[in-house]
Design an enzyme around this catalytic site. Structure first.
Site, PDB file in Angstrom:
ATOM      1  N   GLY A 298       0.807  -1.210   0.000  1.00 10.89           N
ATOM      2  CA  GLY A 298       0.000   0.000   0.000  1.00 10.89           C
ATOM      3  C   GLY A 298       0.840   1.258   0.000  1.00 10.89           C
ATOM      4  O   GLY A 298       2.059   1.233  -0.186  1.00 10.89           O
TER       5      GLY A 298
ATOM      6  N   LEU B 290       1.691   3.621   2.389  1.00 14.57           N
ATOM      7  CA  LEU B 290       2.745   3.689   3.397  1.00 14.57           C
ATOM      8  C   LEU B 290       3.639   2.461   3.344  1.00 14.57           C
ATOM      9  O   LEU B 290       4.862   2.562   3.439  1.00 14.57           O
ATOM     10  CB  LEU B 290       2.129   3.829   4.792  1.00 14.57           C
ATOM     11  CG  LEU B 290       3.087   3.744   5.979  1.00 14.57           C
ATOM     12  CD1 LEU B 290       4.167   4.809   5.902  1.00 14.57           C
ATOM     13  CD2 LEU B 290       2.320   3.840   7.285  1.00 14.57           C
TER      14      LEU B 290
ATOM     15  N   ASP C 166      -3.882 -11.913   4.645  1.00 15.17           N
ATOM     16  CA  ASP C 166      -5.164 -11.384   5.098  1.00 15.17           C
ATOM     17  C   ASP C 166      -5.093 -11.261   6.610  1.00 15.17           C
ATOM     18  O   ASP C 166      -5.113 -12.265   7.321  1.00 15.17           O
ATOM     19  CB  ASP C 166      -6.290 -12.326   4.672  1.00 15.17           C
ATOM     20  CG  ASP C 166      -7.662 -11.894   5.187  1.00 15.17           C
ATOM     21  OD1 ASP C 166      -7.737 -10.854   5.877  1.00 15.17           O
ATOM     22  OD2 ASP C 166      -8.635 -12.608   4.909  1.00 15.17           O
TER      23      ASP C 166
ATOM     24  N   ALA D  30      -4.836  -1.520   6.376  1.00 16.12           N
ATOM     25  CA  ALA D  30      -6.013  -0.810   6.894  1.00 16.12           C
ATOM     26  C   ALA D  30      -7.081  -0.703   5.821  1.00 16.12           C
ATOM     27  O   ALA D  30      -6.793  -0.723   4.618  1.00 16.12           O
ATOM     28  CB  ALA D  30      -5.635   0.587   7.377  1.00 16.12           C
ATOM     29  N   TYR D  31      -8.316  -0.583   6.278  1.00 18.73           N
ATOM     30  CA  TYR D  31      -9.444  -0.202   5.435  1.00 18.73           C
ATOM     31  C   TYR D  31      -9.501   1.316   5.486  1.00 18.73           C
ATOM     32  O   TYR D  31      -9.754   1.896   6.544  1.00 18.73           O
ATOM     33  CB  TYR D  31     -10.726  -0.823   6.002  1.00 18.73           C
ATOM     34  CG  TYR D  31     -12.003  -0.527   5.236  1.00 18.73           C
ATOM     35  CD1 TYR D  31     -12.664  -1.534   4.551  1.00 18.73           C
ATOM     36  CD2 TYR D  31     -12.571   0.746   5.229  1.00 18.73           C
ATOM     37  CE1 TYR D  31     -13.859  -1.282   3.869  1.00 18.73           C
ATOM     38  CE2 TYR D  31     -13.746   1.016   4.552  1.00 18.73           C
ATOM     39  CZ  TYR D  31     -14.382  -0.006   3.875  1.00 18.73           C
ATOM     40  OH  TYR D  31     -15.560   0.255   3.202  1.00 18.73           O
ATOM     41  N   THR D  32      -9.226   1.992   4.366  1.00 25.29           N
ATOM     42  CA  THR D  32      -9.076   3.444   4.377  1.00 25.29           C
ATOM     43  C   THR D  32     -10.127   4.176   3.539  1.00 25.29           C
ATOM     44  O   THR D  32     -10.008   5.383   3.337  1.00 25.29           O
ATOM     45  CB  THR D  32      -7.676   3.843   3.876  1.00 25.29           C
ATOM     46  OG1 THR D  32      -7.487   3.321   2.553  1.00 25.29           O
ATOM     47  CG2 THR D  32      -6.598   3.315   4.802  1.00 25.29           C
TER      48      THR D  32
ATOM     49  N   TYR E  83     -15.187   5.229  10.005  1.00 25.66           N
ATOM     50  CA  TYR E  83     -13.762   4.936   9.848  1.00 25.66           C
ATOM     51  C   TYR E  83     -13.008   5.229  11.144  1.00 25.66           C
ATOM     52  O   TYR E  83     -12.213   4.410  11.622  1.00 25.66           O
ATOM     53  CB  TYR E  83     -13.192   5.774   8.706  1.00 25.66           C
ATOM     54  CG  TYR E  83     -11.693   5.765   8.614  1.00 25.66           C
ATOM     55  CD1 TYR E  83     -11.004   4.621   8.219  1.00 25.66           C
ATOM     56  CD2 TYR E  83     -10.950   6.906   8.919  1.00 25.66           C
ATOM     57  CE1 TYR E  83      -9.620   4.615   8.139  1.00 25.66           C
ATOM     58  CE2 TYR E  83      -9.572   6.906   8.840  1.00 25.66           C
ATOM     59  CZ  TYR E  83      -8.902   5.762   8.447  1.00 25.66           C
ATOM     60  OH  TYR E  83      -7.530   5.761   8.381  1.00 25.66           O
TER      61      TYR E  83
ATOM     62  N   LYS F 202     -10.908   2.554  13.578  1.00 29.06           N
ATOM     63  CA  LYS F 202      -9.478   2.714  13.869  1.00 29.06           C
ATOM     64  C   LYS F 202      -9.233   2.817  15.369  1.00 29.06           C
ATOM     65  O   LYS F 202      -8.241   2.267  15.882  1.00 29.06           O
ATOM     66  CB  LYS F 202      -8.925   3.940  13.141  1.00 29.06           C
ATOM     67  CG  LYS F 202      -8.832   3.777  11.635  1.00 29.06           C
ATOM     68  CD  LYS F 202      -7.863   2.677  11.212  1.00 29.06           C
ATOM     69  CE  LYS F 202      -6.427   3.075  11.476  1.00 29.06           C
ATOM     70  NZ  LYS F 202      -5.464   2.035  11.009  1.00 29.06           N
TER      71      LYS F 202
END
Length: 310
Positions: free
Chosen positions: A13, A15, A42, A74-76, A139, A143
């Site tokens: 991803g 980062l 996963d 992460a789910y962003t 979101y 987090k």
């Protein structure tokens, strides 16, 4: 730096790409860097996560170095999370929980990357790590749940919050501004949301420095820290700086308000994160955001421009 073995979930991803690249530069031939994308690992699959952490621990023991995991997975999709919070929870809470369990079981230190969205965004000074949280979006809630899971489940875990991240990999605000500059004569960008634009190159350096401290047995006393480029800007100011970097006229960008561009997920009006705790722990402060943006274009101009050389 003490010999280091790194596991980086989310390693393909935005980062993660810089973490892998810079991690390899830092650890050298004696170190180990395993950067795994979501197709390879996963993080919601407990068995797969445990196997990956066990392999890291075994490889580190064989090489005589210390293992650390840096979670960049992460789910962003901030707006999508408003209507699919369960999916975001699986990745942002349950995944880090599985990773924390595995790190605790195999004596691996863990650095978990979080976000400014855990705060309500109504402050009038930079947020300290100890300030009360209060996310206003799905979101942000997911987090924050991930932070708590990591800290509860792994005694050698640290949370690092960051904000307004951009880099060479994936989509981000900088790339969007460059694309829109080529297709529109004028743009409107919100001027009533303020934060700290943060380049993934600098952030990766900070996270790797922290990992090195953990490997050397010199962990920070605070288990929650903030790491962003220094200073602050509105999205409008950030956009004009991007135009300046690519040689476009910044005055082609007009200021507007959040109310002019409503989004499904509420955005924090003020999300500047204080770096005082980071510096107080003896970690290197990241450069000012404007300096970092220039450095990003010097180093990654073609990628930021979508493959077009600058």
């Amino acid at each position: 730096m003490t010999g280091l073995a790194l596991l980086i979930p989310g390693g393909r991803g935005q980062l993660g790409t810089d973490l892998v690249r810079r991690g390899r530069d830092v650890v050298g031939a004696a170190g180990i860097v395993h950067g795994l994308g979501s197709a390879e690992l996963d993080i919601t699959d407990a068995a797969s996560v445990d196997a990956a952490v066990a392999r890291l621990a075994a490889s580190a023991a064989e090489a005589g170095v210390r293992p650390v995991a840096i979670n960049a997975a992460a789910y962003t999709a901030v707006d999508a999370a408003e209507t699919d919070e369960a999916a975001a929870m699986r990745v942002n809470r349950d995944g880090p929980a599985r990773l924390a369990d595995a790190c605790a079981a195999h004596d691996v230190a863990l650095v978990h990357v979080s976000t400014d969205y855990v705060f309500p965004g109504d402050a009038d000074r930079p947020y300290e790590p100890s300030d009360p949280t209060g996310p206003r979006s799905a979101y942000g809630r997911t987090k924050l749940a991930g932070e708590r899971a990591v800290l509860d489940r792994c005694p050698r875990a640290w949370v690092v919050r960051t904000a307004w991240v951009y880099g060479a990999a994936g989509g981000n605000f900088v790339k969007t501004m460059i694309r829109l500059e080529a297709g529109r004569e004028r743009l409107s960008v919100v001027d009533d949301q303020v934060g700290s634009p943060t380049w993934t190159g600098d952030l990766a350096d900070g996270l790797i420095e922290l990992a090195g401290r953990l490997a050397a047995g010199r962990p920070p006393a605070r288990r929650v820290l903030h790491c962003t480029n220094g200073g602050q800007a509105s999205w409008f100011e950030f956009a004009r700086a991007v135009f300046a970097e690519i040689g476009a006229d910044p005055t082609r960008i007009d200021a507007c308000t959040t109310a002019d561009f409503p989004r499904p997920a509420p955005r924090p009006a003020y999300s500047v994160l204080s770096g005082s705790a980071w510096a107080g722990e003896g970690l290197t402060p990241l450069p000012p955001w404007r300096q970092a943006l220039s450095a990003a274009f010097r180093e990654q101009s073609a990628e930021l421009r979508g493959g077009q050389a600058g």
